[in-house]
Design a protein around this motif. Sequence first.
Motif, mmCIF file in Angstrom:
data_model
loop_
_atom_site.group_PDB
_atom_site.id
_atom_site.type_symbol
_atom_site.label_atom_id
_atom_site.label_comp_id
_atom_site.label_asym_id
_atom_site.label_seq_id
_atom_site.Cartn_x
_atom_site.Cartn_y
_atom_site.Cartn_z
ATOM 1 N N ASN A 316 -40.125 22.345 -1.068
ATOM 2 C CA ASN A 316 -39.881 23.198 -2.238
ATOM 3 C C ASN A 316 -38.594 22.775 -2.954
ATOM 4 N N VAL A 349 -40.903 24.219 5.820
ATOM 5 C CA VAL A 349 -42.074 24.817 5.161
ATOM 6 C C VAL A 349 -43.337 24.556 5.984
ATOM 7 N N GLU A 351 -46.285 23.340 6.106
ATOM 8 C CA GLU A 351 -47.247 22.367 5.584
ATOM 9 C C GLU A 351 -46.935 21.059 6.282
ATOM 10 N N SER A 384 -39.452 24.605 -6.241
ATOM 11 C CA SER A 384 -40.208 25.857 -6.333
ATOM 12 C C SER A 384 -39.642 26.855 -5.321
ATOM 13 N N TYR A 386 -41.644 28.256 -2.978
ATOM 14 C CA TYR A 386 -42.664 28.342 -1.921
ATOM 15 C C TYR A 386 -42.007 28.760 -0.595
ATOM 16 N N ASN A 387 -42.714 29.603 0.134
ATOM 17 C CA ASN A 387 -42.212 30.190 1.387
ATOM 18 C C ASN A 387 -41.039 31.146 1.121
#
Length: 422
Positions: A316, A349, A351, A384, A386-387
């Motif tokens: 991110n 993260v 992923e 971003s 994200y998470n």
Amino acid sequence: MTLPGSPFLAYRGKELFLDDCSLDELASRHGTPLYVYSQAAMLDALAPYQRGFAGREHLICYATKANSNLAVLQTFARAGCGFDIVSGGELERVLAAGAAADKVVFSGVGKTRAEMQRALEAGVLCFNVESEAELEVLSQVAVAHGRTARISLRVNPDVDANTHPYISTGLKGNKFGIAHDRALETYRRAAALPGLEVAGIDCHIGSQITAHGPYLDALDRVLDLVEAIEAAGIPLHHLDLGGGLGIRYTDEQPPSADTLIGHLLRRIDERGHGHRPVMMEPGRSLVGNAGVLLTEALYLKPGAAKNFCVVDAAMNDLMRPAMYQAYMRIEPCRLRDEPASTYDVVGPVCESGDWLGRDRELAVRAGDRLAVLSAGAYSMSMASNYNTRGRAAEIMVAGGQAHLVRERENPAELFRGERLID
Ligand code: LLP
């Protein structure tokens, strides 16, 4: 030891410095993940563009998307640059940073009516129009608001820039620009529509281009069009040759900007177009090697197939490795006299694609700080949440001082605009 890519980044003894700032100290003071930029490195990257264009009517429009921090934009505005923008948001940013609207070109395939209206009110220099449908809408918006929109058509020269498919933009199969064989017709339409003034022609064939050949091929195709368009009775003023010049991440050898511009201007002169103002829209080559991302090693996780170094920065914060399998060097902020091991440097993260570097030789312990190099471009600007991870803080080293130019985002800010329902 100076690292490839930037003369501003070097080890002094065992400690990594950007300009005169110890990166380990900055990480201690401001926390990690932390982006750090050198203003001197940005101006140093701009200098060959300015040298290349010396004595010519020109405008260097920094591509805002590469790094849109206000202090970065301010640096280029003060150095005399214009800006290439691709959204209403970027327009507000460049204006907030002190840019003159009449040095702004507005690119992008999906401008909304509201963005067009705001850009017309602000008085941008030129709209780089990317489709026939956009041309019609821009004409309507301009007429409705009693303005004239100066336009270039972004033509797609169908030239292979030999770069990553996601950042190649000048091929027939790309969504960008107006097809070469539709360009003359579209210029005729532009000249006939109310509220529009044909100003120039524009192209951009891709990013991280490391040879001058594709630029010259594109230029020839553009000049062919200029000649055809003018023969049809539509005068054109400027040539906008886009951005795209690559930088050194590892062992790439892109031409310097002044060499590239020398080739381009020579071809422009040879073909009898030397009177035209020339614009370029460089992004990555002005900021890429002026910045690093600092991160702390949280855990070392040895494994049967791989050793992982889990750091506190993630996809991110820095999307390029996950998105393009981009290679960005990773170096310790403080060198250790210990044998190195091979690690995948990964973030927290959830992923498997969340990695910053694979198979890197590092002498590292938990708590050490690492620097991801060449992270001045398309790094923070692509970050971003994200998470629900707040975006990193940013520091600009300028005039011998480290300035905090963006505060770290805190969790409450991340859901500020959200609502619970009854
Ligand atoms: N002008 C236009 C119309 C563009 O689309 C771009 C970049 C530029 C100028 C600036 O190109 P540069 O000099 O920075 O190469 N996120 C990708 C790069 C995307 C580039 C998109 N367009 C990456 O991280 O590699």
